[in-house]
Design a protein around this motif. Structure first.
Motif, PDB file in Angstrom:
ATOM      1  N   SER A 101      24.910  42.434  -1.784  1.00 38.22           N
ATOM      2  CA  SER A 101      25.514  42.280  -0.783  1.00 38.22           C
ATOM      3  C   SER A 101      26.109  44.069  -1.013  1.00 38.22           C
ATOM      4  O   SER A 101      26.325  44.205  -1.803  1.00 38.22           O
ATOM      5  N   THR A 117      30.975  45.301   5.504  1.00 40.07           N
ATOM      6  CA  THR A 117      29.620  44.913   4.621  1.00 40.07           C
ATOM      7  C   THR A 117      28.551  44.649   5.276  1.00 40.07           C
ATOM      8  O   THR A 117      28.527  44.512   6.538  1.00 40.07           O
ATOM      9  N   GLU A 119      25.930  41.887   4.428  1.00 42.21           N
ATOM     10  CA  GLU A 119      25.815  40.956   3.781  1.00 42.21           C
ATOM     11  C   GLU A 119      23.576  41.133   3.492  1.00 42.21           C
ATOM     12  O   GLU A 119      23.191  40.862   4.356  1.00 42.21           O
ATOM     13  N   GLY A 127      29.858  37.886   0.818  1.00 39.21           N
ATOM     14  CA  GLY A 127      30.473  37.700   1.845  1.00 39.21           C
ATOM     15  C   GLY A 127      30.676  38.744   1.985  1.00 39.21           C
ATOM     16  O   GLY A 127      31.366  39.856   1.802  1.00 39.21           O
ATOM     17  N   ASP A 128      30.853  38.933   4.154  1.00 38.02           N
ATOM     18  CA  ASP A 128      32.012  39.877   4.734  1.00 38.02           C
ATOM     19  C   ASP A 128      33.255  40.496   4.073  1.00 38.02           C
ATOM     20  O   ASP A 128      34.593  39.319   4.081  1.00 38.02           O
TER      21      ASP A 128
END
Length: 253
Positions: A101, A117, A119, A127-128
């Motif tokens: 990510s 972000t 991913e 994660g985001d």
């Protein structure tokens, strides 16, 4: 790593993210809000209506939505939205090539604020983080930014820390300047490692990072990650420069 709750709170999460985006980036149109959240315009309209009802948002005469009295004025320049748009194509390529990510952050006082972000597809992944903040002196992207601060500004920030921690950060930043990249090895979350570099010349400052579960971090891969990050940051900077001069973005951006 902090993961999203397993119980269904998607509407609450979407509303909170939308409120954070309004505060960070200022007024937005309904269609743009829907695109940012990845939902239908009708869903975005319901979320915005709920925020307006509770004074988290207001609708302007031009039909855009802006932060309401509860949120106050935007805390980051609206330019962060422009930066995000310029960076996303390059971040997507970076994630496709490296399989981890990627984040785009901007400085906000003594913290770094995540504005985008992308991913990766791995089941176990970072994660985001859009809308979240982290202490600048602990995050990889934050340290990449701090390494470029002038002496007075850095002293003012580190003066708020415990003297022993401030000295550790000073040593760390010397290493960042020497190496050209910053590393966060579980300093912000257990099990998370990230590598960060600044985006050269970005108005107001910006940095990008690759973040991964600690179990996938390898010193052997570090040079490759740094090279990829540096190339990506340079590509983002080039697009920002071209746009400021009225030129179109590079093909594929």
């Amino acid at each position: 790593m902090r993961n999203a709750p397993t119980y269904p709170l998607s509407s609450v999460d979407a509303a909170l993210l939308l409120a954070a985006l309004l505060r960070q980036e200022g007024p937005t149109r309904l269609t743009d809000a829907a695109a940012r959240l990845g939902v239908a315009p009708s869903t975005a309209h319901r979320l915005l209506a709920a925020l307006v009802h509770r004074d988290f948002a207001v609708q302007l005469p031009d039909r855009r939505y802006a932060p309401g009295p509860v949120l106050g004025e935007p805390v980051a320049p609206v330019a962060s939205s422009h930066l995000r748009d310029a960076a996303l194509p390059h971040l997507r390529r970076l994630v496709a090539e490296q399989g981890e990510s990627a984040h785009l952050v901007v400085p906000a006082g003594g913290v770094t604020r995540f504005v985008a972000t992308v991913e990766c597809d791995a089941v176990l992944r970072v994660g985001d983080r859009t809308g979240r903040t982290l202490p600048a002196h602990r995050s990889a992207a934050g340290k990449a930014l701090l390494a470029g601060w002038d002496t007075d500004a850095l002293a003012a920030l580190l003066g708020q820390l415990d003297p022993a921690e401030a000295e550790r950060v000073h040593r760390d930043l010397r290493g960042v300047r020497r190496r050209g990249f910053a590393l966060n090895d579980q300093a912000t979350e257990v099990g998370l490692t990230a590598v960060g570099v600044p985006v050269p010349g970005a108005p107001g400052g910006a940095a990008i990072s690759l973040a991964m579960p600690r179990v996938r971090f390898s010193r052997d891969r570090l040079p490759g990650w740094v090279t990829a990050l540096t190339s990506t940051a340079a590509a983002v900077a080039a697009d920002l420069t071209d746009e400021s001069r009225g030129r179109p973005r590079s093909p594929g951006s």
